[in-house]
Design a protein around this motif. Structure first.
Motif, PDB file in Angstrom:
ATOM      1  N   ILE B   4       0.907  -1.267   0.074  1.00 51.97           N
ATOM      2  CA  ILE B   4      -0.019  -0.016   0.007  1.00 51.97           C
ATOM      3  C   ILE B   4       0.874   1.439   0.079  1.00 51.97           C
ATOM      4  N   HIS B   5       0.474   2.257  -0.889  1.00 53.11           N
ATOM      5  CA  HIS B   5       1.123   3.405  -1.029  1.00 53.11           C
ATOM      6  C   HIS B   5       0.368   4.475  -0.592  1.00 53.11           C
ATOM      7  N   GLN B   6       1.039   5.404   0.112  1.00 58.31           N
ATOM      8  CA  GLN B   6       0.232   6.580   0.354  1.00 58.31           C
ATOM      9  C   GLN B   6       1.223   7.767   0.334  1.00 58.31           C
ATOM     10  N   GLU B  22      -3.763  10.934  -1.728  1.00 57.65           N
ATOM     11  CA  GLU B  22      -4.066   9.614  -2.753  1.00 57.65           C
ATOM     12  C   GLU B  22      -3.141   8.372  -1.962  1.00 57.65           C
ATOM     13  N   CYS B  23      -3.886   7.030  -2.083  1.00 55.77           N
ATOM     14  CA  CYS B  23      -3.609   6.190  -1.906  1.00 55.77           C
ATOM     15  C   CYS B  23      -3.611   5.037  -2.805  1.00 55.77           C
ATOM     16  N   THR B  24      -2.727   4.066  -2.853  1.00 64.04           N
ATOM     17  CA  THR B  24      -2.932   3.041  -3.982  1.00 64.04           C
ATOM     18  C   THR B  24      -2.590   1.681  -3.431  1.00 64.04           C
ATOM     19  N   TRP B  35     -10.241   5.105   4.782  1.00 66.71           N
ATOM     20  CA  TRP B  35      -9.308   6.328   5.341  1.00 66.71           C
ATOM     21  C   TRP B  35      -9.526   6.393   6.780  1.00 66.71           C
ATOM     22  N   GLN B  73      -7.391   2.248  -5.973  1.00 63.06           N
ATOM     23  CA  GLN B  73      -7.179   3.933  -5.834  1.00 63.06           C
ATOM     24  C   GLN B  73      -7.869   4.572  -5.056  1.00 63.06           C
ATOM     25  N   CYS B  91      -4.418   5.713   5.259  1.00 66.39           N
ATOM     26  CA  CYS B  91      -5.094   4.697   4.398  1.00 66.39           C
ATOM     27  C   CYS B  91      -4.846   3.200   4.699  1.00 66.39           C
ATOM     28  N   GLY B 104      -1.096   2.023   5.431  1.00 70.33           N
ATOM     29  CA  GLY B 104      -0.167   2.812   4.655  1.00 70.33           C
ATOM     30  C   GLY B 104       0.747   3.570   5.594  1.00 70.33           C
ATOM     31  N   THR B 107      -0.052  10.333   6.099  1.00 70.98           N
ATOM     32  CA  THR B 107       0.165  11.746   5.463  1.00 70.98           C
ATOM     33  C   THR B 107      -0.064  12.513   6.809  1.00 70.98           C
TER      34      THR B 107
END
Lengths: 108, 112
Positions: B4-6, B22-24, B35, B73, B91, B104, B107
């Motif tokens: 997971i990327h944030q 954004e979160c993917t 979230w 996404q 996320c 993630g 942020t």
């Protein structure tokens, strides 16, 4: 919705000591997780344990679903164990609800 | 394996400016996405969750919205930020509601 309570709220240990963190939840659960939040804020998944007992190195966890509680055991604590430990539970709804956490400080 | 990327990791925005986080997720399909926000102190509050594209549930009425334009996404937005929107936004995903959640890296948003 489900209520999740954790105790103690704060804990100070000397390096090498053992500790037990408790999580009580108000309803039956489909999912119960323990997380460690490190000083950088990242939530690390420690255990997925809706019931039973699991062990991972110096950490172990037990959930007694019928009595609505879970315990996290930390043995031979190290300074790197410091941070906030969260319990989170998912009940009948599709929402993972977090407790307010236990702030652990391990002193050298 | 799934990841997971944030992003971004940190953000400082003026009051009244827009927001897009954004979160993917990689390595899986049709994940459940979430979230959360962590305000000063400890509690994590669920803001939005999604069980599929264009299927988003809001938990707390507020100045934020979420969208899921693609399967993996998940975007958190605001048209005009408030000071009270400051916090740590996380996320998370799970393969199913009965499986563990993975978060993630978060942020950290400061509204000035």
């Amino acid at each position: 919705g489900i209520q999740v309570e954790q105790s103690p709220p704060d804990l100070i240990l000397q390096e090498g000591a053992n500790s037990t963190l408790r999580c009580n939840f108000s309803d039956s659960v489909n999912n119960l997780q323990w997380f460690h939040q490190n000083p950088w804020g990242q939530l690390i998944n420690l255990f997925y344990i809706p019931s039973g007992t699991k062990q991972n190195g110096r950490l172990s966890a037990t959930t007694v679903a019928t009595e609505r509680y879970s315990l996290l055991y930390i043995s031979s604590s190290q300074t790197t164990d410091s941070g906030v430990y969260f319990c989170a539970a998912l009940g009948a709804t599709n929402k993972l609800i977090f407790g307010t956490g236990t702030l652990l400080a391990v002193q050298p | 394996s799934q990841t997971i990327h944030q992003w971004p990791a940190t953000l400082v925005q003026p009051v009244g400016s827009p927001l897009s986080l954004e979160c993917t997720v990689e390595g899986t399909s049709n994940p459940n996405l979430y979230w959360y926000r962590q305000a000063a102190g400890r509690g994590l509050q669920l803001l939005f969750y999604s069980i599929g594209i264009d299927q988003i549930s809001s938990e707390v009425p507020q100045n934020l919205s979420a969208s899921r334009p693609q399967d993996r996404q998940f975007i958190l937005s605001s048209k005009k930020l408030l000071l009270s929107d400051s916090g740590f936004y996380l996320c998370a995903w799970s393969p199913d509601r009965n499986y563990g959640y993975t978060f993630g890296s978060g942020t950290r948003l400061t509204v000035v």
